[in-house]
Design an enzyme around this catalytic site. Structure first.
Site, short mmCIF file in Angstrom:
data_model
loop_
_atom_site.label_atom_id
_atom_site.label_comp_id
_atom_site.label_asym_id
_atom_site.label_seq_id
_atom_site.Cartn_x
_atom_site.Cartn_y
_atom_site.Cartn_z
N HIS A 186 0.87 -1.18 0.00
CA HIS A 186 0.00 0.00 0.00
C HIS A 186 0.91 1.24 0.00
CE1 HIS A 186 -3.67 -2.04 2.15
NE2 HIS A 186 -4.01 -1.76 0.89
N CYS A 280 -2.20 2.71 9.17
CA CYS A 280 -3.19 1.73 8.73
C CYS A 280 -4.41 1.71 9.63
CB CYS A 280 -2.59 0.33 8.71
SG CYS A 280 -1.28 0.10 7.52
N1 ARG Z 1 -3.68 -7.26 6.48
C1 ARG Z 1 -4.10 -6.05 5.86
C2 ARG Z 1 -4.07 -6.20 4.35
O1 ARG Z 1 -3.18 -6.85 3.87
C3 ARG Z 1 -3.24 -4.90 6.30
C4 ARG Z 1 -3.72 -3.58 5.81
C5 ARG Z 1 -2.81 -2.45 6.20
N2 ARG Z 1 -3.38 -1.21 5.88
C6 ARG Z 1 -2.76 -0.19 5.30
N3 ARG Z 1 -3.38 0.94 5.19
N4 ARG Z 1 -1.56 -0.32 4.79
O2 ARG Z 1 -4.91 -5.73 3.65
#
Ligand code: ARG
Length: 287
Positions: A186, A280
Site C-alpha cells: 500500500h 493503517c
Molecule cells: N492485512 C491487511 C491487508 O493486507 C493490512 C492492511 C494495512 N493497511 C494499510 N493501510 N496499509 O490488507
C-alpha cells in the site's frame, strides 16, 4: 513552497527545517481490533501459522488512540465486525476529502465486506456525498491527500482506473505512483505526508519513473532508508508538528527531530504481524 527560490536573493545560509510550525487538529475514524487475527495471508507480513496475540494488539491500539487524543485530535469509532480480522485497518475503509466519501472496494475476498461496512458508517453519520466505487481501491491505504494533490498508489491493490474515478468524484488532481516491492503493498507503507505540502518516503518502494515524479514534486522531501521502511516507519501520521511513528524506526525518528518535528513513538508490533502500523489503523475524516 515557502522556501526562497534560487532567483530571489536570500540571506539564509542553512536550509530551513521541514517542519513549518503549523499543525492541524484532525478527526480520525478507528476500529478496535476486537476480532483481530492473522488467519489468512494477503501480504508478505502475514503468517497464519505464527498467529497474533489479540489482547496485545488491543493494548497497542488503545495506546495509539490515547496518543491521538493526547495530541488534541478527535477519534470516532466504528463497530468491529466479527469475521473481519483486518477491519482494524481503518485507513483502507474509504477516502474522505471535504466531506466527500469515496468508498473502498477491496482486492481480496477476505476483506470485501469491509467496504460496505465503512460506507454505511458514513451514511449513518450524516455524510450525504458518498460514492460507491466501480473500481478496486483500498481507501487511504493507497490515497494520501495533500493540499493541492492526492498521491495514489497502484501495483498491488488499487486499480489504476480508481485513480481517475477518485479524481472525478473529488475534483482534485490525483497523481499515480507505482509500487514495486511487495513488502510495501500500500502507498501508506512507503510514504506519508509531513504536512499539506511535503512528504517522507522510502524510494526503493517505487518504480524508477515514480521516484522521479516524487523528486520533482517534493524536492525537499525527507528520504527514509530501508531499515526504517521494514519496521513500517513510513506508516506514520503527522499533524504538521507531531509525528506518530513506529518506535523502532530510529533513523527516521532522528531525521524528523532534526527537521523540527516532535516524534510520538508507538509500539504497533502485534498489528505489524498483519502488515499494519499506526497509519493503517487511522482513517482521516476531512471536512
Ligand atoms: N492485512 C491487511 C491487508 O493486507 C493490512 C492492511 C494495512 N493497511 C494499510 N493501510 N496499509 O490488507
Amino acid at each position: 513552497e515557502s522556501r526562497p527560490s534560487a532567483a530571489v536573493p536570500s540571506t539564509a545560509t542553512a536550509p530551513r527545517p521541514a517542519a513549518d510550525g503549523r499543525r492541524t487538529t484532525k478527526h480520525f475514524l478507528m476500529c478496535r481490533p476486537e476480532h483481530f487475527t492473522v488467519e489468512y495471508a494477503i501480504n508478505p507480513w502475514m503468517d497464519p501459522a505464527a498467529g497474533a496475540d489479540r489482547e496485545k494488539a488491543i493494548r497497542q491500539w488503545e495506546e495509539l488512540r490515547s496518543a491521538y487524543e493526547g495530541l488534541g485530535h478527535r477519534v470516532s469509532l466504528i463497530e468491529p465486525v466479527e469475521g473481519l480480522p483486518d477491519m482494524v485497518f481503518a485507513a483502507n475503509g474509504a477516502l474522505v476529502v471535504e466531506g466527500r466519501v469515496y468508498g473502498a472496494r477491496f482486492k481480496h475476498a477476505e476483506r470485501a465486506a469491509e467496504g460496505p461496512a465503512y460506507l454505511e458508517w458514513f451514511v449513518r453519520n450524516g455524510f450525504d456525498r458518498v460514492h460507491e466505487p466501480a473500481f478496486t481501491n483500498e481507501g487511504e491505504g493507497d490515497f494520501l491527500t495533500l493540499d493541492h494533490v492526492i498521491l495514489a498508489g497502484t501495483g498491488f491493490r488499487t486499480d489504476l482506473a480508481a485513480h481517475s474515478e477518485a479524481q472525478e468524484f473529488l475534483g482534485r488532481p490525483v497523481v499515480t505512483l507505482r509500487l514495486v516491492d511487495p513488502r510495501f503493498y500500500h502507498l501508506d507503507t512507503a510514504l506519508f505526508p509531513l504536512n499539506g505540502h511535503n512528504v517522507a518516503y522510502f524510494p526503493g518502494a517505487f518504480s524508477p519513473g515514480s521516484q522521479e515524479v516524487l523528486r520533482r514534486l517534493f524536492p525537499h522531501a525527507l528520504i527514509a532508508d530501508e531499515d526504517d521502511a521494514v519496521v513500517l516507519g513510513l506508516n506514520a501520521v503527522s499533524d504538521g508538528t507531531h509525528v506518530v511513528v513506529n518506535a523502532e524506526a530510529t533513523g527516521l525518528r532522528r531525521t524528523l527531530e532534526r527537521e523540527g518535528f516532535e516524534v510520538v513513538p508507538v509500539d504497533m508490533s502485534e498489528l505489524r504481524k498483519a502488515g499494519g502500523g499506526p497509519k493503517c489503523c487511522t482513517l482521516e475524516i476531512r471536512g
